[in-house]
Design a protein around this motif. Sequence first.
Motif, PDB file in Angstrom:
ATOM      1  N   MET A   1       0.841  -1.178   0.000  1.00  0.00           N
ATOM      2  CA  MET A   1       0.000   0.000   0.000  1.00  0.00           C
ATOM      3  C   MET A   1       0.887   1.242   0.000  1.00  0.00           C
ATOM      4  O   MET A   1       1.694   1.435   0.887  1.00  0.00           O
ATOM      5  CB  MET A   1      -0.853  -0.039   1.268  1.00  0.00           C
ATOM      6  N   ASP A   2       0.723   2.070  -1.019  1.00  0.00           N
ATOM      7  CA  ASP A   2       1.547   3.274  -1.061  1.00  0.00           C
ATOM      8  C   ASP A   2       0.838   4.422  -0.329  1.00  0.00           C
ATOM      9  O   ASP A   2      -0.267   4.270   0.199  1.00  0.00           O
ATOM     10  CB  ASP A   2       1.893   3.641  -2.498  1.00  0.00           C
ATOM     11  N   LEU A   3       1.475   5.571  -0.316  1.00  0.00           N
ATOM     12  CA  LEU A   3       0.988   6.710   0.442  1.00  0.00           C
ATOM     13  C   LEU A   3      -0.356   7.218  -0.081  1.00  0.00           C
ATOM     14  O   LEU A   3      -1.235   7.584   0.696  1.00  0.00           O
ATOM     15  CB  LEU A   3       2.030   7.836   0.417  1.00  0.00           C
ATOM     16  N   LYS A   4      -0.547   7.218  -1.404  1.00  0.00           N
ATOM     17  CA  LYS A   4      -1.812   7.694  -1.963  1.00  0.00           C
ATOM     18  C   LYS A   4      -2.977   6.812  -1.519  1.00  0.00           C
ATOM     19  O   LYS A   4      -4.057   7.315  -1.207  1.00  0.00           O
ATOM     20  CB  LYS A   4      -1.738   7.727  -3.491  1.00  0.00           C
ATOM     21  N   ASP A   5      -2.773   5.509  -1.507  1.00  0.00           N
ATOM     22  CA  ASP A   5      -3.826   4.598  -1.064  1.00  0.00           C
ATOM     23  C   ASP A   5      -4.166   4.811   0.408  1.00  0.00           C
ATOM     24  O   ASP A   5      -5.341   4.779   0.806  1.00  0.00           O
ATOM     25  CB  ASP A   5      -3.416   3.140  -1.291  1.00  0.00           C
ATOM     26  N   GLN A   6      -3.170   5.054   1.218  1.00  0.00           N
ATOM     27  CA  GLN A   6      -3.392   5.299   2.638  1.00  0.00           C
ATOM     28  C   GLN A   6      -4.183   6.585   2.851  1.00  0.00           C
ATOM     29  O   GLN A   6      -5.085   6.653   3.677  1.00  0.00           O
ATOM     30  CB  GLN A   6      -2.065   5.365   3.379  1.00  0.00           C
ATOM     31  N   LEU A   7      -3.834   7.617   2.061  1.00  0.00           N
ATOM     32  CA  LEU A   7      -4.553   8.882   2.187  1.00  0.00           C
ATOM     33  C   LEU A   7      -6.003   8.743   1.720  1.00  0.00           C
ATOM     34  O   LEU A   7      -6.908   9.358   2.285  1.00  0.00           O
ATOM     35  CB  LEU A   7      -3.839   9.977   1.389  1.00  0.00           C
ATOM     36  N   LYS A   8      -6.238   7.938   0.683  1.00  0.00           N
ATOM     37  CA  LYS A   8      -7.610   7.708   0.215  1.00  0.00           C
ATOM     38  C   LYS A   8      -8.430   6.993   1.282  1.00  0.00           C
ATOM     39  O   LYS A   8      -9.626   7.256   1.428  1.00  0.00           O
ATOM     40  CB  LYS A   8      -7.604   6.895  -1.077  1.00  0.00           C
ATOM     41  N   ASN A   9      -7.818   6.085   2.017  1.00  0.00           N
ATOM     42  CA  ASN A   9      -8.519   5.401   3.098  1.00  0.00           C
ATOM     43  C   ASN A   9      -8.858   6.354   4.239  1.00  0.00           C
ATOM     44  O   ASN A   9      -9.925   6.251   4.848  1.00  0.00           O
ATOM     45  CB  ASN A   9      -7.688   4.235   3.637  1.00  0.00           C
ATOM     46  N   LEU A  10      -7.946   7.297   4.536  1.00  0.00           N
ATOM     47  CA  LEU A  10      -8.188   8.251   5.615  1.00  0.00           C
ATOM     48  C   LEU A  10      -9.208   9.321   5.225  1.00  0.00           C
ATOM     49  O   LEU A  10     -10.009   9.755   6.044  1.00  0.00           O
ATOM     50  CB  LEU A  10      -6.873   8.921   6.030  1.00  0.00           C
ATOM     51  N   PHE A  11      -9.145   9.766   3.966  1.00  0.00           N
ATOM     52  CA  PHE A  11     -10.019  10.839   3.492  1.00  0.00           C
ATOM     53  C   PHE A  11     -10.737  10.393   2.217  1.00  0.00           C
ATOM     54  O   PHE A  11     -10.367  10.773   1.109  1.00  0.00           O
ATOM     55  CB  PHE A  11      -9.212  12.106   3.199  1.00  0.00           C
TER      56      PHE A  11
END
Length: 107
Positions: A1-11
């Motif tokens: 999981m890259d940073l963009k995917d993590q940010l999509k999960n958070l927001f």
Amino acid sequence: MDLKDQLKNLFPEHEETPEIKEEASNIWLQDDPLLCKYEKRKGKPITIIDGYTGATSDFKTLAKEIKQTLSVGGSFKDDKIIIQGDYRDKIMEILKDKGFNVKRVGG
């Protein structure tokens, strides 16, 4: 999981904005050629670009671009660009790519 995917999960409701590219600088091109000189001051070689008839701010931005492209030091004094070292060929190539007429003076 890259940073963009993590940010999509958070927001999840956040929409991604497109990247903005920098516009090309609009430097006034003149008909007369710029003069590219070579001198030695205190035993050290310098390259001087002279003969620009446009706005001083345009010439300063051109000086900054040349210094950053060549990764060298220099200054802007008395409507002249002073570059540390003998870089006449590289500077003339950069200026010709930008659309300037360049004339080599001395040697």
